[in-house]
Design a protein around this motif. Sequence first.
Motif, PDB file in Angstrom:
ATOM      1  N   SER A 112      -9.438 -35.525  34.721  1.00  0.00           N
ATOM      2  CA  SER A 112      -8.344 -36.278  34.095  1.00  0.00           C
ATOM      3  C   SER A 112      -8.797 -37.591  33.479  1.00  0.00           C
ATOM      4  CB  SER A 112      -7.242 -36.550  35.124  1.00  0.00           C
ATOM      5  OG  SER A 112      -6.760 -35.343  35.665  1.00  0.00           O
ATOM      6  N   VAL A 113      -9.634 -38.347  34.204  1.00  0.00           N
ATOM      7  CA  VAL A 113     -10.076 -39.651  33.697  1.00  0.00           C
ATOM      8  C   VAL A 113     -10.859 -39.487  32.403  1.00  0.00           C
ATOM      9  CG1 VAL A 113     -11.529 -41.656  34.165  1.00  0.00           C
ATOM     10  CG2 VAL A 113     -10.090 -40.703  35.981  1.00  0.00           C
ATOM     11  N   PHE A 114     -11.810 -38.572  32.397  1.00  0.00           N
ATOM     12  CA  PHE A 114     -12.617 -38.334  31.202  1.00  0.00           C
ATOM     13  C   PHE A 114     -11.757 -37.764  30.068  1.00  0.00           C
ATOM     14  CE2 PHE A 114     -15.811 -38.069  34.602  1.00  0.00           C
ATOM     15  CZ  PHE A 114     -16.769 -38.949  34.118  1.00  0.00           C
ATOM     16  N   ARG A 115     -10.840 -36.848  30.411  1.00  0.00           N
ATOM     17  CA  ARG A 115     -10.035 -36.189  29.389  1.00  0.00           C
ATOM     18  C   ARG A 115      -9.093 -37.172  28.681  1.00  0.00           C
ATOM     19  NH1 ARG A 115      -9.381 -31.143  28.505  1.00  0.00           N
ATOM     20  NH2 ARG A 115     -10.261 -30.607  30.538  1.00  0.00           N
ATOM     21  N   SER A 137      -8.574 -28.466  21.683  1.00  0.00           N
ATOM     22  CA  SER A 137      -9.806 -27.751  22.024  1.00  0.00           C
ATOM     23  C   SER A 137     -10.744 -28.545  22.931  1.00  0.00           C
ATOM     24  CB  SER A 137     -10.568 -27.385  20.735  1.00  0.00           C
ATOM     25  OG  SER A 137     -11.123 -28.551  20.131  1.00  0.00           O
ATOM     26  N   ILE A 138     -10.446 -29.812  23.216  1.00  0.00           N
ATOM     27  CA  ILE A 138     -11.340 -30.629  24.041  1.00  0.00           C
ATOM     28  C   ILE A 138     -11.495 -30.003  25.429  1.00  0.00           C
ATOM     29  CG2 ILE A 138     -11.641 -32.870  25.177  1.00  0.00           C
ATOM     30  CD1 ILE A 138     -10.292 -34.168  22.790  1.00  0.00           C
ATOM     31  N   HIS A 139     -12.730 -29.798  25.822  1.00  0.00           N
ATOM     32  CA  HIS A 139     -13.042 -29.170  27.112  1.00  0.00           C
ATOM     33  C   HIS A 139     -14.096 -30.003  27.828  1.00  0.00           C
ATOM     34  CE1 HIS A 139     -13.941 -26.135  30.126  1.00  0.00           C
ATOM     35  NE2 HIS A 139     -15.222 -26.271  29.832  1.00  0.00           N
ATOM     36  N   ASN A 156     -13.639 -28.546  19.004  1.00  0.00           N
ATOM     37  CA  ASN A 156     -13.770 -27.970  17.675  1.00  0.00           C
ATOM     38  C   ASN A 156     -13.390 -29.005  16.627  1.00  0.00           C
ATOM     39  OD1 ASN A 156     -14.472 -25.506  18.802  1.00  0.00           O
ATOM     40  ND2 ASN A 156     -12.401 -24.676  18.668  1.00  0.00           N
ATOM     41  N   ARG A 157     -14.075 -28.961  15.503  1.00  0.00           N
ATOM     42  CA  ARG A 157     -13.772 -29.869  14.394  1.00  0.00           C
ATOM     43  C   ARG A 157     -13.486 -29.046  13.143  1.00  0.00           C
ATOM     44  NH1 ARG A 157     -16.352 -32.840  10.123  1.00  0.00           N
ATOM     45  NH2 ARG A 157     -18.172 -31.482  10.316  1.00  0.00           N
ATOM     46  N   HIS A 158     -12.385 -29.342  12.498  1.00  0.00           N
ATOM     47  CA  HIS A 158     -11.980 -28.611  11.294  1.00  0.00           C
ATOM     48  C   HIS A 158     -12.411 -29.374  10.048  1.00  0.00           C
ATOM     49  CE1 HIS A 158      -9.340 -25.725  13.456  1.00  0.00           C
ATOM     50  NE2 HIS A 158      -9.271 -26.720  14.321  1.00  0.00           N
ATOM     51  N   GLU A 159     -13.061 -28.673   9.140  1.00  0.00           N
ATOM     52  CA  GLU A 159     -13.467 -29.273   7.869  1.00  0.00           C
ATOM     53  C   GLU A 159     -13.281 -28.241   6.765  1.00  0.00           C
ATOM     54  OE1 GLU A 159     -17.195 -31.647   5.781  1.00  0.00           O
ATOM     55  OE2 GLU A 159     -17.486 -30.605   7.681  1.00  0.00           O
ATOM     56  N   GLU A 160     -12.269 -28.447   5.932  1.00  0.00           N
ATOM     57  CA  GLU A 160     -11.915 -27.505   4.866  1.00  0.00           C
ATOM     58  C   GLU A 160     -11.702 -26.118   5.468  1.00  0.00           C
ATOM     59  OE1 GLU A 160     -14.960 -27.941   1.926  1.00  0.00           O
ATOM     60  OE2 GLU A 160     -14.232 -29.927   1.305  1.00  0.00           O
ATOM     61  N   ASN A 161     -12.514 -25.130   5.071  1.00  0.00           N
ATOM     62  CA  ASN A 161     -12.315 -23.769   5.595  1.00  0.00           C
ATOM     63  C   ASN A 161     -13.291 -23.407   6.700  1.00  0.00           C
ATOM     64  OD1 ASN A 161     -14.582 -23.734   4.011  1.00  0.00           O
ATOM     65  ND2 ASN A 161     -14.178 -21.716   3.107  1.00  0.00           N
ATOM     66  N   MET A 162     -13.888 -24.432   7.338  1.00  0.00           N
ATOM     67  CA  MET A 162     -14.888 -24.194   8.375  1.00  0.00           C
ATOM     68  C   MET A 162     -14.476 -24.853   9.685  1.00  0.00           C
ATOM     69  SD  MET A 162     -18.866 -25.473   8.580  1.00  0.00           S
ATOM     70  CE  MET A 162     -18.359 -27.115   9.103  1.00  0.00           C
ATOM     71  N   ILE A 163     -14.790 -24.188  10.808  1.00  0.00           N
ATOM     72  CA  ILE A 163     -14.608 -24.772  12.135  1.00  0.00           C
ATOM     73  C   ILE A 163     -15.982 -24.934  12.768  1.00  0.00           C
ATOM     74  CG2 ILE A 163     -13.621 -24.486  14.439  1.00  0.00           C
ATOM     75  CD1 ILE A 163     -11.452 -22.763  13.191  1.00  0.00           C
ATOM     76  N   GLU A 164     -16.279 -26.147  13.225  1.00  0.00           N
ATOM     77  CA  GLU A 164     -17.551 -26.433  13.873  1.00  0.00           C
ATOM     78  C   GLU A 164     -17.320 -26.683  15.356  1.00  0.00           C
ATOM     79  OE1 GLU A 164     -21.498 -29.208  13.104  1.00  0.00           O
ATOM     80  OE2 GLU A 164     -19.542 -29.935  12.469  1.00  0.00           O
TER      81      GLU A 164
END
Length: 227
Positions: A112-115, A137-139, A156-164
């Motif tokens: 919880s603290v970190f999250r 998506s943060i885990h 996960n990071r969203h950039e245009e049509n890509m997920i990183e």
Amino acid sequence: MRLILSILLFILFLPTVSFSLERGAENIGYDISLTMPRGWTPLSKQLLTQAYNRTEAITGVNQGNNKVLYGSSCYLEDGSAVANFRVTIEKRNPKETEDYLQNIIFADDDFSVFRLSSVAIAKEMNSKHNIGIDIISIHIEKKYIDNIIGLLTSFNRHEENMIECITSIIIPVYDGFIKISYSYVERYKNLFVPIINKILSSIRIKNFYLYDKENSKRHDYRPLLLK
């Protein structure tokens, strides 16, 4: 917890490189070694330092105590970036690293603290810099590297049509942190998850261990790793 964010963002600011041949185990400094598979090319420390400078400009977190030990990237034959892997160390006060270690060891099941801190910082970065972090998506979990405890944070990071998919592992040592960060394009997840796991399992951190000759066991004694 901006330490975590600065590590995760660092991996976003890296240049394109080409393929290379397979390499064996490499000692990357401070008695830390790893084995990289075929298709990964090392990046120069100058380029990695430039990435840190851009991270510092966005996060406001001083990167001066960071030392890059290793950086490598994997690209498709058409030059498309698909994965990155980094190892760095950072000088910190022993009291701070001890507190961080205790927070990992005694964290609740939800971290919880970190999250809470990670979510708050991610929202701030999305608002100010449009980073594209998927908050949902943060885990966060405990992660052992060579039997040494650390904290894994991914999102996960969203950039245009890509997920990183981006991950960091922070390992507290006596007077600093060993930081492992990696990312891959989400559509290649099934390919890179086993590859990354194999790299992580190859990492050896010899300085951490005091051998018990009588019982043939290793004990984590958090030595003075950073000079």
